[in-house]
Scaffold this active site. Structure first.
Site, PDB file in Angstrom:
ATOM      1  N   GLU A  35       0.842  -1.208   0.000  1.00  0.00           N
ATOM      2  CA  GLU A  35       0.000   0.000   0.000  1.00  0.00           C
ATOM      3  C   GLU A  35       0.870   1.249   0.000  1.00  0.00           C
ATOM      4  O   GLU A  35       2.001   1.245   0.491  1.00  0.00           O
ATOM      5  CB  GLU A  35      -0.917   0.006   1.231  1.00  0.00           C
ATOM      6  CG  GLU A  35      -2.053  -0.986   1.120  1.00  0.00           C
ATOM      7  CD  GLU A  35      -3.079  -0.838   2.233  1.00  0.00           C
ATOM      8  OE1 GLU A  35      -2.878  -0.001   3.140  1.00  0.00           O
ATOM      9  OE2 GLU A  35      -4.086  -1.568   2.190  1.00  0.00           O
ATOM     10  N   ARG A  88      -7.597   4.672 -23.763  1.00  0.00           N
ATOM     11  CA  ARG A  88      -7.877   3.998 -25.034  1.00  0.00           C
ATOM     12  C   ARG A  88      -8.948   2.920 -24.881  1.00  0.00           C
ATOM     13  O   ARG A  88      -9.512   2.483 -25.864  1.00  0.00           O
ATOM     14  CB  ARG A  88      -6.583   3.383 -25.609  1.00  0.00           C
ATOM     15  CG  ARG A  88      -5.662   4.444 -26.198  1.00  0.00           C
ATOM     16  CD  ARG A  88      -4.347   3.840 -26.681  1.00  0.00           C
ATOM     17  NE  ARG A  88      -3.512   3.409 -25.570  1.00  0.00           N
ATOM     18  CZ  ARG A  88      -2.340   2.786 -25.705  1.00  0.00           C
ATOM     19  NH1 ARG A  88      -1.879   2.513 -26.905  1.00  0.00           N
ATOM     20  NH2 ARG A  88      -1.632   2.449 -24.651  1.00  0.00           N
ATOM     21  N   LYS A 183      -4.762   2.381 -41.265  1.00  0.00           N
ATOM     22  CA  LYS A 183      -4.248   1.397 -40.303  1.00  0.00           C
ATOM     23  C   LYS A 183      -5.344   0.448 -39.842  1.00  0.00           C
ATOM     24  O   LYS A 183      -6.452   0.876 -39.555  1.00  0.00           O
ATOM     25  CB  LYS A 183      -3.669   2.132 -39.095  1.00  0.00           C
ATOM     26  CG  LYS A 183      -3.235   1.226 -37.968  1.00  0.00           C
ATOM     27  CD  LYS A 183      -2.586   2.007 -36.837  1.00  0.00           C
ATOM     28  CE  LYS A 183      -3.357   1.871 -35.560  1.00  0.00           C
ATOM     29  NZ  LYS A 183      -2.772   2.547 -34.420  1.00  0.00           N
ATOM     30  N   ARG A 185      -5.798  -2.740 -36.980  1.00  0.00           N
ATOM     31  CA  ARG A 185      -5.151  -3.549 -35.940  1.00  0.00           C
ATOM     32  C   ARG A 185      -5.988  -4.801 -35.679  1.00  0.00           C
ATOM     33  O   ARG A 185      -7.200  -4.699 -35.457  1.00  0.00           O
ATOM     34  CB  ARG A 185      -5.000  -2.743 -34.645  1.00  0.00           C
ATOM     35  CG  ARG A 185      -4.187  -3.489 -33.582  1.00  0.00           C
ATOM     36  CD  ARG A 185      -4.235  -2.760 -32.251  1.00  0.00           C
ATOM     37  NE  ARG A 185      -3.465  -1.530 -32.246  1.00  0.00           N
ATOM     38  CZ  ARG A 185      -2.177  -1.449 -31.937  1.00  0.00           C
ATOM     39  NH1 ARG A 185      -1.515  -2.517 -31.603  1.00  0.00           N
ATOM     40  NH2 ARG A 185      -1.558  -0.267 -31.939  1.00  0.00           N
TER      41      ARG A 185
END
Ligand code: R5P
Length: 283
Positions: A35, A88, A183, A185
């Site tokens: 912690e 993301r 692009k 992915r």
């Protein structure tokens, strides 16, 4: 007072200098069970907590800092997130998965009056916060480290999502064309397939820009897909995560220079986002 997280001390010092506000010396320690505990100096008025959340510990530390400054007397808390981890993951990509960016944003919102997030992958993630939140675009800062003598430059985005970024850098540089790659992915394997852009880059200076460089796969894939020999290749990113061997990967792909901002403290963090944050904080 500017109150930095451990990972954002250099950026916070720049911001403190720009704003002419004191910079807190935060005590931070780990207990044997893992912690963490922070300790901040006495606060008075507005506290600006500056903490990138690139790791789980940094997320926890940000929540602790927010709570600590309130306990220490701050009457207003502004949270600056130079780099927001999990941003993301802005949707549930498969059934049963979380919208992680929303979960993080809600937790951060509980301890602050206002949030500034620097160049999030999708500015729409600001809607996940439950307090007033601004996405601060730092792309223009990526023009500063470039040499003044770029030859007929092309500012390239590795995918169409980053074309605004390429245009901002070109506008700040003052001259040049912009273009973007296609692009794709593979979600299972993470492999990136990149189709070349339309503009010819033969004999020209190339500046490839993206919001984040993590593994370097996107950038190196883009450079490999060029099919033409540019004069020099510069690679710029707002958030230089550069995990594993990303730097070597880019160097091997033919980049002359890899540079980024100080949202993440790396050896390539050549330019500070403090000026754009200062402007946003003065609004
Ligand atoms: C995603 O679309 C982002 O804009 C970046 O292109 C991506 O996160 C970069 O990741 P990597 O360096 O691992 O390819």
């Amino acid at each position: 007072m500017i109150v930095p997280g451990t990972a954002s001390q250099a950026m916070a010092a720049e911001l403190a200098a720009e704003l002419e506000e004191p910079l807190a010396e935060v005590e931070s320690r780990h207990f044997a069970d893992g912690e963490m505990l922070v300790e901040v100096p006495p606060q008075d008025g507005r506290a600006i907590v500056v903490a990138a959340t690139g790791s789980s510990d940094a997320h926890i530390q940000l929540l602790q800092l927010q709570d600590a400054v309130r306990e220490a007397g701050a009457s207003e808390i502004v949270t600056v997130i130079p780099y927001m981890g999990y941003a993301r993951q802005d949707e549930a990509f498969e059934p049963g998965q979380p919208v992680s960016a929303r979960a993080m944003a809600r937790a951060i919102s509980t301890g602050t009056d206002r949030v500034l997030v620097v160049s999030p992958h999708e500015p729409a993630i600001t809607d996940f916060f439950t307090v007033p939140t601004t996405a601060v675009d730092a792309a223009e800062r990526l023009a500063e480290p470039l040499p003044g003598d770029l030859r007929d430059p092309v500012f390239l985005a590795p995918d169409h999502g980053a074309i605004d970024l390429a245009e901002s850098v070109r506008d700040a540089y003052g001259t040049g064309e912009t273009d973007a790659f296609e692009k794709h992915r593979d979600r299972e394997t993470g492999d990136v397939e990149i189709q070349p852009a339309n503009l010819s880059v033969a004999g020209r200076d190339l500046v490839v820009v993206d919001d984040i460089i993590a593994t370097g796969g996107t950038m190196s894939g883009a450079i490999a897909a060029l099919g033409e020999e540019p004069e020099r290749v510069f690679v710029g990113t707002v958030h230089p995560l550069l995990v594993d061997s990303a730097h070597s990967r880019l160097a091997n792909a033919g980049c002359q220079k890899i540079y980024g901002t100080d949202t993440i403290d790396r050896s390539v963090s050549e330019v500070s986002v403090a000026p754009v944050l200062t402007e946003a904080l003065r609004d």
